[in-house]
Write a protein that holds these residues in place. Structure first.
Motif, PDB file in Angstrom:
ATOM      1  N   LEU A 107       0.863  -1.177   0.000  1.00 47.26           N
ATOM      2  CA  LEU A 107       0.000   0.000   0.000  1.00 47.26           C
ATOM      3  C   LEU A 107       0.904   1.232   0.000  1.00 47.26           C
ATOM      4  O   LEU A 107       1.843   1.307   0.796  1.00 47.26           O
ATOM      5  N   ILE A 108       0.635   2.182  -0.898  1.00 47.30           N
ATOM      6  CA  ILE A 108       1.428   3.403  -0.991  1.00 47.30           C
ATOM      7  C   ILE A 108       0.671   4.552  -0.362  1.00 47.30           C
ATOM      8  O   ILE A 108      -0.470   4.847  -0.757  1.00 47.30           O
ATOM      9  N   ALA A 109       1.287   5.233   0.616  1.00 48.66           N
ATOM     10  CA  ALA A 109       0.664   6.383   1.270  1.00 48.66           C
ATOM     11  C   ALA A 109       1.533   7.618   1.060  1.00 48.66           C
ATOM     12  O   ALA A 109       2.625   7.712   1.624  1.00 48.66           O
ATOM     13  N   ASP A 122       0.911  12.066  -0.119  1.00 50.78           N
ATOM     14  CA  ASP A 122      -0.073  13.060  -0.528  1.00 50.78           C
ATOM     15  C   ASP A 122       0.183  13.623  -1.921  1.00 50.78           C
ATOM     16  O   ASP A 122      -0.634  14.401  -2.425  1.00 50.78           O
ATOM     17  N   HIS A 123       1.272  13.217  -2.568  1.00 47.39           N
ATOM     18  CA  HIS A 123       1.555  13.667  -3.927  1.00 47.39           C
ATOM     19  C   HIS A 123       1.243  12.540  -4.921  1.00 47.39           C
ATOM     20  O   HIS A 123       1.879  11.482  -4.885  1.00 47.39           O
ATOM     21  N   ALA A 124       0.286  12.808  -5.793  1.00 46.28           N
ATOM     22  CA  ALA A 124      -0.145  11.784  -6.750  1.00 46.28           C
ATOM     23  C   ALA A 124       0.991  11.350  -7.664  1.00 46.28           C
ATOM     24  O   ALA A 124       1.102  10.174  -8.027  1.00 46.28           O
ATOM     25  N   ALA A 125       1.848  12.292  -8.054  1.00 46.00           N
ATOM     26  CA  ALA A 125       2.946  11.960  -8.966  1.00 46.00           C
ATOM     27  C   ALA A 125       3.926  10.995  -8.305  1.00 46.00           C
ATOM     28  O   ALA A 125       4.445  10.075  -8.959  1.00 46.00           O
ATOM     29  N   ILE A 126       4.183  11.192  -7.007  1.00 48.71           N
ATOM     30  CA  ILE A 126       5.092  10.291  -6.301  1.00 48.71           C
ATOM     31  C   ILE A 126       4.462   8.909  -6.174  1.00 48.71           C
ATOM     32  O   ILE A 126       5.136   7.895  -6.374  1.00 48.71           O
ATOM     33  N   ARG A 127       3.169   8.860  -5.855  1.00 50.39           N
ATOM     34  CA  ARG A 127       2.488   7.565  -5.770  1.00 50.39           C
ATOM     35  C   ARG A 127       2.570   6.836  -7.108  1.00 50.39           C
ATOM     36  O   ARG A 127       2.831   5.629  -7.154  1.00 50.39           O
ATOM     37  N   ALA A 128       2.361   7.563  -8.189  1.00 50.98           N
ATOM     38  CA  ALA A 128       2.404   6.952  -9.522  1.00 50.98           C
ATOM     39  C   ALA A 128       3.794   6.427  -9.836  1.00 50.98           C
ATOM     40  O   ALA A 128       3.951   5.320 -10.384  1.00 50.98           O
ATOM     41  N   GLY A 129       4.814   7.210  -9.488  1.00 47.96           N
ATOM     42  CA  GLY A 129       6.185   6.769  -9.745  1.00 47.96           C
ATOM     43  C   GLY A 129       6.559   5.542  -8.943  1.00 47.96           C
ATOM     44  O   GLY A 129       7.189   4.609  -9.470  1.00 47.96           O
ATOM     45  N   LEU A 130       6.159   5.517  -7.676  1.00 48.29           N
ATOM     46  CA  LEU A 130       6.446   4.354  -6.834  1.00 48.29           C
ATOM     47  C   LEU A 130       5.708   3.118  -7.338  1.00 48.29           C
ATOM     48  O   LEU A 130       6.250   2.009  -7.335  1.00 48.29           O
ATOM     49  N   ARG A 131       4.475   3.317  -7.767  1.00 45.49           N
ATOM     50  CA  ARG A 131       3.709   2.178  -8.309  1.00 45.49           C
ATOM     51  C   ARG A 131       4.428   1.580  -9.519  1.00 45.49           C
ATOM     52  O   ARG A 131       4.564   0.354  -9.640  1.00 45.49           O
ATOM     53  N   LEU A 132       4.890   2.445 -10.420  1.00 40.68           N
ATOM     54  CA  LEU A 132       5.589   1.954 -11.607  1.00 40.68           C
ATOM     55  C   LEU A 132       6.843   1.171 -11.233  1.00 40.68           C
ATOM     56  O   LEU A 132       7.117   0.109 -11.802  1.00 40.68           O
ATOM     57  N   LEU A 133       7.610   1.701 -10.282  1.00 38.40           N
ATOM     58  CA  LEU A 133       8.839   1.030  -9.860  1.00 38.40           C
ATOM     59  C   LEU A 133       8.534  -0.335  -9.244  1.00 38.40           C
ATOM     60  O   LEU A 133       9.211  -1.330  -9.532  1.00 38.40           O
ATOM     61  N   LEU A 134       7.513  -0.382  -8.398  1.00 36.16           N
ATOM     62  CA  LEU A 134       7.167  -1.638  -7.729  1.00 36.16           C
ATOM     63  C   LEU A 134       6.643  -2.671  -8.717  1.00 36.16           C
ATOM     64  O   LEU A 134       7.069  -3.832  -8.708  1.00 36.16           O
ATOM     65  N   GLU A 135       5.705  -2.251  -9.552  1.00 39.77           N
ATOM     66  CA  GLU A 135       5.096  -3.194 -10.490  1.00 39.77           C
ATOM     67  C   GLU A 135       6.099  -3.682 -11.530  1.00 39.77           C
ATOM     68  O   GLU A 135       5.979  -4.802 -12.037  1.00 39.77           O
ATOM     69  N   ALA A 136       7.098  -2.868 -11.821  1.00 40.50           N
ATOM     70  CA  ALA A 136       8.154  -3.302 -12.748  1.00 40.50           C
ATOM     71  C   ALA A 136       8.993  -4.420 -12.156  1.00 40.50           C
ATOM     72  O   ALA A 136       9.695  -5.129 -12.876  1.00 40.50           O
ATOM     73  N   HIS A 137       8.926  -4.580 -10.828  1.00 39.15           N
ATOM     74  CA  HIS A 137       9.676  -5.637 -10.149  1.00 39.15           C
ATOM     75  C   HIS A 137       8.736  -6.683  -9.536  1.00 39.15           C
ATOM     76  O   HIS A 137       9.045  -7.318  -8.537  1.00 39.15           O
ATOM     77  N   ASP A 138       7.575  -6.829 -10.178  1.00 34.79           N
ATOM     78  CA  ASP A 138       6.616  -7.883  -9.816  1.00 34.79           C
ATOM     79  C   ASP A 138       6.128  -7.793  -8.373  1.00 34.79           C
ATOM     80  O   ASP A 138       5.909  -8.813  -7.710  1.00 34.79           O
ATOM     81  N   ILE A 139       5.981  -6.579  -7.864  1.00 30.62           N
ATOM     82  CA  ILE A 139       5.403  -6.363  -6.540  1.00 30.62           C
ATOM     83  C   ILE A 139       4.025  -5.733  -6.737  1.00 30.62           C
ATOM     84  O   ILE A 139       3.890  -4.715  -7.404  1.00 30.62           O
ATOM     85  N   VAL A 194      -1.626  -2.869  -3.940  1.00 31.11           N
ATOM     86  CA  VAL A 194      -3.038  -3.166  -3.699  1.00 31.11           C
ATOM     87  C   VAL A 194      -3.872  -1.927  -3.415  1.00 31.11           C
ATOM     88  O   VAL A 194      -5.104  -1.986  -3.394  1.00 31.11           O
ATOM     89  N   GLY A 195      -3.212  -0.786  -3.187  1.00 29.35           N
ATOM     90  CA  GLY A 195      -3.966   0.422  -2.920  1.00 29.35           C
ATOM     91  C   GLY A 195      -3.080   1.626  -2.728  1.00 29.35           C
ATOM     92  O   GLY A 195      -1.857   1.507  -2.609  1.00 29.35           O
ATOM     93  N   GLU A 196      -3.706   2.806  -2.720  1.00 30.14           N
ATOM     94  CA  GLU A 196      -3.000   4.054  -2.490  1.00 30.14           C
ATOM     95  C   GLU A 196      -3.773   4.880  -1.473  1.00 30.14           C
ATOM     96  O   GLU A 196      -4.977   4.694  -1.288  1.00 30.14           O
ATOM     97  N   ALA A 197      -3.079   5.794  -0.804  1.00 24.95           N
ATOM     98  CA  ALA A 197      -3.711   6.691   0.167  1.00 24.95           C
ATOM     99  C   ALA A 197      -3.033   8.046   0.097  1.00 24.95           C
ATOM    100  O   ALA A 197      -1.812   8.129  -0.011  1.00 24.95           O
TER     101      ALA A 197
END
Length: 215
Positions: A4-6, A8-25, A28-31
């Motif tokens: 779960l990514i928490a 308050d900056h949408a751009a940071i959440r998006a960047g972290l999601r890309l990095l994680l999903e690129a490594h098969d992680i 499941v949600g964002e906050a």
């Protein structure tokens, strides 16, 4: 691995999601704030929450404290290089580690995996400054060996584990040093934390330094 990514900056959440999903992680949600992080952690039960500290409303410290108190997930704090008091509050709240927002994909993957399996995770740039600064905030009157409540309850074996925590060893590293399995090392670590009355390996590491067990 469910995260779960928490932040308050949408751009940071998006960047972290890309990095994680690129490594098969799996993300499941964002906050966008601490209250949402707590609610999503309760609903989704992720393995790890990537937690920003400074968020509007309920901040990352309060959210970390609630998530750890309810045993909902492990928490990996997101921080910048210029550490501030919020980070030290997160240590006391039970955060398992600290990660720079500028981290690379492989480093992010390794940190999330380490925290998920019960180890700590610290960016190399953060480790020394965090330990030294946090130790200063808890400093008492100088003595040859500062008093550490609970340390007298530790067995010789557990003191060895505490020393290893102070040196930043993982459960696997502790196991290799003590010639025990990683799972047995994890059990010893849990007992040490309970006897010292702390919630994270990070706090235990600081206490080890205060007691002169680790440099």
């Amino acid at each position: 691995m469910r995260v779960l990514i928490a932040d308050d900056h949408a751009a940071i959440r998006a960047g972290l999601r890309l990095l994680l999903e690129a490594h098969d992680i799996e993300v499941v949600g964002e906050a966008a704030d601490g209250a949402a992080a707590i609610g999503n952690a309760r609903a989704l039960r992720p393995d790890v929450v990537l937690m920003d500290v400074r968020m509007p409303g309920t901040d990352g410290i309060a959210a970390t404290r609630a998530i750890i108190a309810e045993s909902l997930s492990q928490v990996l704090v997101l921080t910048t290089f210029d550490l501030h008091e919020y980070v030290f509050g997160a240590v006391r709240a039970g955060a398992a580690g600290f990660l720079l927002k500028s981290t690379t994909g492989p480093a992010l993957q390794a940190a999330v995996q380490a925290v998920a399996r019960g180890d700590g995770a610290l960016s190399p740039e953060v480790t020394r400054r965090l330990l030294d600064r946090f130790a200063e905030t808890r400093e008492e009157a100088p003595t040859a060996t500062p008093a550490v409540p609970g340390i007298e309850q530790l067995t010789a074996r557990e003191r060895e584990v505490l020393t290893a925590l102070g040196e930043g060893l993982s459960n696997v590293g502790i196991g290799q040093r003590m010639h025990i399995s990683g799972s047995t090392a994890k059990t010893h670590v849990s007992r040490v934390l309970a006897k010292l009355g702390v919630t994270s390996r990070m706090e235990a590491a600081v206490l080890a330094r205060r007691a002169g067990l680790a440099d």
